[in-house]
Write a protein that holds these residues in place. Structure first.
Motif, short mmCIF file in Angstrom:
data_model
loop_
_atom_site.label_atom_id
_atom_site.label_comp_id
_atom_site.label_asym_id
_atom_site.label_seq_id
_atom_site.Cartn_x
_atom_site.Cartn_y
_atom_site.Cartn_z
N SER A 114 0.82 -1.21 0.00
CA SER A 114 0.00 0.00 0.00
C SER A 114 0.86 1.26 0.00
O SER A 114 0.33 2.37 -0.09
CB SER A 114 -0.94 0.01 1.21
N LYS A 128 -9.70 4.69 -5.44
CA LYS A 128 -9.06 4.60 -4.13
C LYS A 128 -8.86 5.99 -3.53
O LYS A 128 -8.94 7.01 -4.22
CB LYS A 128 -7.69 3.91 -4.26
N ASN A 129 -8.59 6.00 -2.24
CA ASN A 129 -8.16 7.23 -1.56
C ASN A 129 -6.63 7.22 -1.53
O ASN A 129 -6.02 6.38 -0.85
CB ASN A 129 -8.72 7.30 -0.14
N SER A 150 -9.75 8.59 -9.06
CA SER A 150 -9.54 8.36 -7.63
C SER A 150 -9.52 9.67 -6.87
O SER A 150 -9.37 10.76 -7.45
CB SER A 150 -8.22 7.61 -7.41
N GLN A 197 -1.46 -3.25 5.04
CA GLN A 197 -2.38 -2.25 4.50
C GLN A 197 -2.36 -0.97 5.33
O GLN A 197 -2.65 -0.98 6.53
CB GLN A 197 -3.81 -2.80 4.46
N ILE A 199 -3.80 2.50 6.65
CA ILE A 199 -5.15 2.98 6.96
C ILE A 199 -5.20 4.50 6.97
O ILE A 199 -6.12 5.11 6.45
CB ILE A 199 -5.62 2.43 8.32
N SER A 200 -4.17 5.11 7.55
CA SER A 200 -4.15 6.57 7.63
C SER A 200 -2.71 7.07 7.78
O SER A 200 -1.80 6.30 8.08
CB SER A 200 -5.00 7.06 8.80
N LYS A 214 -7.22 9.65 6.01
CA LYS A 214 -7.48 8.24 5.71
C LYS A 214 -7.06 7.93 4.28
O LYS A 214 -7.34 8.70 3.36
CB LYS A 214 -8.96 7.92 5.91
N ASP A 216 -6.02 4.62 1.19
CA ASP A 216 -5.87 3.23 0.76
C ASP A 216 -4.44 2.97 0.29
O ASP A 216 -3.88 1.91 0.54
CB ASP A 216 -6.85 2.93 -0.39
N HIS A 217 -3.89 3.98 -0.41
CA HIS A 217 -2.53 3.86 -0.93
C HIS A 217 -1.76 5.14 -0.70
O HIS A 217 -2.35 6.25 -0.70
CB HIS A 217 -2.55 3.56 -2.44
#
Length: 316
Positions: A114, A128-129, A150, A197, A199-200, A214, A216-217
């Motif tokens: 990530s 994604k975020n 995204s 992964q 998260i933030s 927050k 995702d990547h």
């Protein structure tokens, strides 16, 4: 031109080395017969010049191992490709370019899952975020591209950018439209995730304020740092971060391995693009002679040689 077949393996995602990666827009004034050109323009012209030879490029690959097998060298890359060659030319510039990585705690365990320092497949970033760190061309280019599908946070430690002005202008316009969230004068303070992964992330600004985003990547484009890399383990005569060569063949301490350009060293060495052209020519002559030791290597001129014209794809 000498009738030699070659392939090019490059750790970067495009040909051109320092010219295209470090100063694509920087004007260059010392190329013979070219009063002025940029690093990108020089690269494009060189690629155009070698088109007749159908040189095969293996990009995004780094040579990890070189070992001898009778009269040939076995070259292995990090992508598990394997090549057999009688001669090797190292044209590694100031070394292998490695991404400047995050210094925050535990960042390494998220790499390739990530947290990314390059984009290999943009499809994995769809819907994604995504937070992107950096202010250079790579950061702006991917912020613009990924914003098409995204949610993008573009985070930069300053309010001035190294990227080309047009990209900055486009990003600012998208920010006004609410399609990119630009955060300036900010730095990464911490990352938070589970397993591999993210998260933030925790980001702080110049006013000592901290806020959580927050994600995702996470994409980080802090630039590239030169390192000698695996070359240091190939048994060559190393002089600090350069390779010692002779000035007749530009051969290293190991027969059949040559080094040209900024990565080599010899008395009087000057790190100029001009010098690299000269060194490449003499190395090519030496390789031709090594491959065919019983034949005389004749000097032919591209203006008059029919053999040269044929190799260049010129019509008589």
């Amino acid at each position: 031109i000498k009738g030699l077949k070659s392939i090019v393996i490059d750790n970067l995602d495009k040909a051109g080395g320092q010219c295209i990666e470090l100063y694509p827009d920087k004007p260059i004034y010392d190329i013979p017969a070219v009063p002025e050109c940029t690093g990108e323009e020089l690269t494009k012209k060189l690629l155009e010049q070698i088109k007749p030879f159908n040189t095969e490029f293996f990009l995004n690959e780094r040579v990890e191992e070189v070992k001898q097998d009778k009269e040939n060298w076995i070259v292995k890359t990090n992508d598990k490709n394997e090549f057999l060659a009688p001669n090797i030319i190292i044209a590694g510039g100031v070394g292998s370019f490695e991404p400047r990585k995050l210094s925050v705690k535990e960042a390494e365990k998220f790499e390739g899952k990530s947290l990314f320092y390059a984009v290999r497949n943009k499809e994995q970033f769809k819907n994604k975020n995504i937070s992107i760190f950096g202010g250079g061309d790579s950061a702006l280019d991917w912020a613009l591209e990924l914003s098409k599908f995204s949610n993008i946070n573009l985070i930069h430690r300053r309010n001035e950018y190294r990227a080309v002005p047009d990209s900055v202008m486009r990003a600012k316009k998208l920010s006004e439209q609410g399609r990119i969230n630009i955060i300036e004068n900010a730095k990464m303070h911490a990352i938070n995730g589970k397993d591999s992964q993210l998260i933030s992330i925790l980001v702080g600004n110049n006013e000592s304020e901290e806020f959580t985003i927050k994600i995702d990547h996470l994409l980080v484009f802090y630039g590239l740092a030169p390192k000698l890399g695996p070359i240091a383990d190939w048994g060559l005569d190393i002089n600090r971060k350069t390779i010692n060569v002779d000035t007749e063949k530009f051969q290293t301490s190991t027969e059949g391995i040559y080094a040209i350009g900024d990565i080599n060293y010899y008395p009087g060495k000057k790190k100029l693009i001009l010098s690299g052209f000269h060194e490449a020519a003499l190395a090519a002559f030496a390789i031709k002679q090594r491959i065919e030791p019983d034949k005389k290597v004749h000097l032919q001129y591209t203006t008059t040689s029919s053999i040269m014209h044929e190799r260049l794809g010129l019509k008589e």
